[in-house]
Design a protein around this motif. Structure first.
Motif, PDB file in Angstrom:
ATOM      1  N   PHE A  80       2.534  99.732  32.808  1.00  0.00           N
ATOM      2  CA  PHE A  80       3.912  99.717  32.328  1.00  0.00           C
ATOM      3  C   PHE A  80       4.126 100.880  31.365  1.00  0.00           C
ATOM      4  CE2 PHE A  80       3.125  95.323  33.537  1.00  0.00           C
ATOM      5  CZ  PHE A  80       4.275  95.015  34.254  1.00  0.00           C
ATOM      6  N   PRO A  81       5.363 101.369  31.276  1.00  0.00           N
ATOM      7  CA  PRO A  81       5.651 102.431  30.300  1.00  0.00           C
ATOM      8  C   PRO A  81       5.276 101.982  28.887  1.00  0.00           C
ATOM      9  CG  PRO A  81       7.512 102.093  31.786  1.00  0.00           C
ATOM     10  CD  PRO A  81       6.551 100.972  32.046  1.00  0.00           C
ATOM     11  N   LYS A  82       5.008 102.933  28.048  1.00  0.00           N
ATOM     12  CA  LYS A  82       4.602 102.621  26.679  1.00  0.00           C
ATOM     13  C   LYS A  82       5.699 101.871  25.938  1.00  0.00           C
ATOM     14  CE  LYS A  82       2.607 104.741  22.543  1.00  0.00           C
ATOM     15  NZ  LYS A  82       2.136 106.002  21.912  1.00  0.00           N
ATOM     16  N   HIS A  83       6.952 102.215  26.215  1.00  0.00           N
ATOM     17  CA  HIS A  83       8.073 101.589  25.531  1.00  0.00           C
ATOM     18  C   HIS A  83       9.005 100.921  26.543  1.00  0.00           C
ATOM     19  CE1 HIS A  83       6.910 103.365  21.731  1.00  0.00           C
ATOM     20  NE2 HIS A  83       6.867 104.562  22.291  1.00  0.00           N
ATOM     21  N   LEU A  84       9.268  99.641  26.333  1.00  0.00           N
ATOM     22  CA  LEU A  84      10.194  98.874  27.154  1.00  0.00           C
ATOM     23  C   LEU A  84      11.258  98.275  26.251  1.00  0.00           C
ATOM     24  CD1 LEU A  84       7.615  96.873  29.312  1.00  0.00           C
ATOM     25  CD2 LEU A  84       8.953  98.850  30.073  1.00  0.00           C
ATOM     26  N   ASN A  85      12.485  98.175  26.740  1.00  0.00           N
ATOM     27  CA  ASN A  85      13.491  97.541  25.895  1.00  0.00           C
ATOM     28  C   ASN A  85      13.267  96.026  25.870  1.00  0.00           C
ATOM     29  OD1 ASN A  85      15.069  96.181  27.977  1.00  0.00           O
ATOM     30  ND2 ASN A  85      15.931  98.183  28.501  1.00  0.00           N
ATOM     31  N   GLN A  86      13.908  95.366  24.933  1.00  0.00           N
ATOM     32  CA  GLN A  86      13.638  93.955  24.707  1.00  0.00           C
ATOM     33  C   GLN A  86      14.051  93.080  25.882  1.00  0.00           C
ATOM     34  OE1 GLN A  86      15.359  92.983  20.909  1.00  0.00           O
ATOM     35  NE2 GLN A  86      14.015  94.376  19.800  1.00  0.00           N
ATOM     36  N   LYS A  87      15.109  93.461  26.575  1.00  0.00           N
ATOM     37  CA  LYS A  87      15.555  92.676  27.723  1.00  0.00           C
ATOM     38  C   LYS A  87      14.504  92.707  28.825  1.00  0.00           C
ATOM     39  CE  LYS A  87      19.866  92.586  28.603  1.00  0.00           C
ATOM     40  NZ  LYS A  87      21.268  92.891  29.020  1.00  0.00           N
ATOM     41  N   VAL A  88      13.911  93.865  29.057  1.00  0.00           N
ATOM     42  CA  VAL A  88      12.859  93.979  30.067  1.00  0.00           C
ATOM     43  C   VAL A  88      11.625  93.194  29.624  1.00  0.00           C
ATOM     44  CG1 VAL A  88      11.270  95.580  31.210  1.00  0.00           C
ATOM     45  CG2 VAL A  88      13.681  96.186  30.960  1.00  0.00           C
ATOM     46  N   CYS A  89      11.309  93.262  28.352  1.00  0.00           N
ATOM     47  CA  CYS A  89      10.165  92.506  27.830  1.00  0.00           C
ATOM     48  C   CYS A  89      10.348  91.011  28.083  1.00  0.00           C
ATOM     49  CB  CYS A  89       9.992  92.762  26.336  1.00  0.00           C
ATOM     50  SG  CYS A  89       9.398  94.415  25.923  1.00  0.00           S
ATOM     51  N   GLN A  90      11.538  90.519  27.809  1.00  0.00           N
ATOM     52  CA  GLN A  90      11.802  89.098  28.026  1.00  0.00           C
ATOM     53  C   GLN A  90      11.661  88.746  29.505  1.00  0.00           C
ATOM     54  OE1 GLN A  90      15.056  87.321  25.961  1.00  0.00           O
ATOM     55  NE2 GLN A  90      15.376  85.728  27.495  1.00  0.00           N
ATOM     56  N   TYR A  91      12.143  89.589  30.367  1.00  0.00           N
ATOM     57  CA  TYR A  91      12.040  89.318  31.806  1.00  0.00           C
ATOM     58  C   TYR A  91      10.572  89.265  32.236  1.00  0.00           C
ATOM     59  CZ  TYR A  91      12.509  89.630  36.826  1.00  0.00           C
ATOM     60  OH  TYR A  91      12.416  89.373  38.169  1.00  0.00           O
ATOM     61  N   LEU A  92       9.761  90.190  31.746  1.00  0.00           N
ATOM     62  CA  LEU A  92       8.352  90.211  32.121  1.00  0.00           C
ATOM     63  C   LEU A  92       7.625  88.959  31.626  1.00  0.00           C
ATOM     64  CD1 LEU A  92       7.492  93.965  31.452  1.00  0.00           C
ATOM     65  CD2 LEU A  92       7.685  92.830  33.686  1.00  0.00           C
ATOM     66  N   ILE A  93       8.004  88.478  30.464  1.00  0.00           N
ATOM     67  CA  ILE A  93       7.349  87.296  29.890  1.00  0.00           C
ATOM     68  C   ILE A  93       7.775  86.024  30.605  1.00  0.00           C
ATOM     69  CG2 ILE A  93       7.180  85.863  27.814  1.00  0.00           C
ATOM     70  CD1 ILE A  93       7.463  88.516  26.203  1.00  0.00           C
ATOM     71  N   THR A  94       9.038  85.921  30.943  1.00  0.00           N
ATOM     72  CA  THR A  94       9.565  84.680  31.518  1.00  0.00           C
ATOM     73  C   THR A  94       9.664  84.712  33.042  1.00  0.00           C
ATOM     74  OG1 THR A  94      11.878  85.416  31.386  1.00  0.00           O
ATOM     75  CG2 THR A  94      10.943  84.303  29.442  1.00  0.00           C
ATOM     76  N   GLY A  95       9.540  85.907  33.621  1.00  0.00           N
ATOM     77  CA  GLY A  95       9.742  86.018  35.063  1.00  0.00           C
ATOM     78  C   GLY A  95      11.187  85.811  35.469  1.00  0.00           C
ATOM     79  N   GLY A  96      12.080  85.966  34.512  1.00  0.00           N
ATOM     80  CA  GLY A  96      13.495  85.769  34.788  1.00  0.00           C
ATOM     81  C   GLY A  96      13.929  84.318  34.725  1.00  0.00           C
ATOM     82  N   GLY A  97      12.995  83.433  34.364  1.00  0.00           N
ATOM     83  CA  GLY A  97      13.326  82.011  34.266  1.00  0.00           C
ATOM     84  C   GLY A  97      13.234  81.522  32.837  1.00  0.00           C
ATOM     85  N   TYR A  98      12.880  80.250  32.703  1.00  0.00           N
ATOM     86  CA  TYR A  98      12.742  79.662  31.378  1.00  0.00           C
ATOM     87  C   TYR A  98      11.390  80.020  30.784  1.00  0.00           C
ATOM     88  CZ  TYR A  98      16.705  76.752  32.773  1.00  0.00           C
ATOM     89  OH  TYR A  98      17.927  76.317  33.200  1.00  0.00           O
ATOM     90  N   PHE A  99      11.344  80.092  29.460  1.00  0.00           N
ATOM     91  CA  PHE A  99      10.069  80.279  28.786  1.00  0.00           C
ATOM     92  C   PHE A  99       9.443  78.908  28.581  1.00  0.00           C
ATOM     93  CE2 PHE A  99       7.608  80.722  24.754  1.00  0.00           C
ATOM     94  CZ  PHE A  99       6.632  81.566  25.253  1.00  0.00           C
TER      95      PHE A  99
END
Length: 218
Positions: A80-99
């Motif tokens: 992954f790029p060294k810097h990701l915005n927070q929205k992308v970070c959230q998507y990667l963590i949750t897979g686009g679903g619930y945490f």
């Protein structure tokens, strides 16, 4: 995503919520409610506590991934790029679903994958001091939400371990014998409303939030 996230801000927001939950508990205890009403009210407070804790964990993990993607790249085998915005970070963590996570162990596993180790968040959440309160939070939340035989059995084991200050109800013959006689509460709320048990869990969660606040660089 609004205001830039930080570990310290997330910890502060969590403690604001827990103060409100404490006020709610005081209000419940200050009125002449039926036993059933108090039980359900305590389960509502438990769910709110769980939601607030999940939000605290998600916010801190977003901050961790936003700051350093290398551990996550190594864990997933994807660069992954060294810097990701927070929205992308959230998507990667949750897979686009619930945490969501299945208990303390699963949460720590997610942390290691996202933040790597050593890391202040992992160090705080993995402390033995908070082991039983986290186990109680997760198992009682599931019991309140599902009331299934599986969640009831998990609560029986978790409460037994917390009372004995052990991690395995069958760690020796005496514990196994005692556990065989242990009973689960009839509901999550019926256990939490007695002996300030929910407030005790809140005490530990607030202390954990303080550790996160102290360890977070910003």
């Amino acid at each position: 995503m609004g205001k830039k996230k930080s570990g310290k801000l997330a910890a502060d927001q969590f403690r604001v919520t827990t103060r409100r939950i404490r006020d709610y508990l005081d209000e419940i205890d200050g009125f002449s409610l039926t036993d059933q009403a108090v039980t359900w009210a305590y389960e509502s407070a438990l769910i709110k506590t769980s939601v607030a804790f999940e939000k605290l964990m998600l916010e801190c993990l977003i901050v961790a991934l936003n700051k350093n993607t290398q551990p996550f790249s190594e864990a997933t085998g994807t660069t992954f790029p060294k810097h990701l915005n927070q929205k992308v970070c959230q998507y990667l963590i949750t897979g686009g679903g619930y945490f969501d996570f299945k208990g303390r162990g699963a949460l720590l596993g997610d942390m290691k994958k996202i933040s790597g180790e050593p890391h202040y968040l992992l160090a705080a959440v993995s402390k033995d001091r908070y082991y039983h309160s986290l186990e109680l939070l997760f198992s009682l939340r599931n019991y309140a939400a599902h009331e299934s035989p599986q969640s009831k059995e998990k609560v029986r084991a978790t409460i037994f371990c917390a009372r004995k200050k052990i991690k395995n109800p069958k760690s020796n013959q005496q514990h196994a014998a005692d556990f065989a006689k242990a009973k689960a509460p009839t509901s999550a709320g019926s256990w939490l409303k007695r002996q300030n048990r929910l407030r005790g869990i809140l005490d530990d969660l607030e202390a954990l939030a303080s550790d996160i606040h102290a360890g977070s660089p910003h």
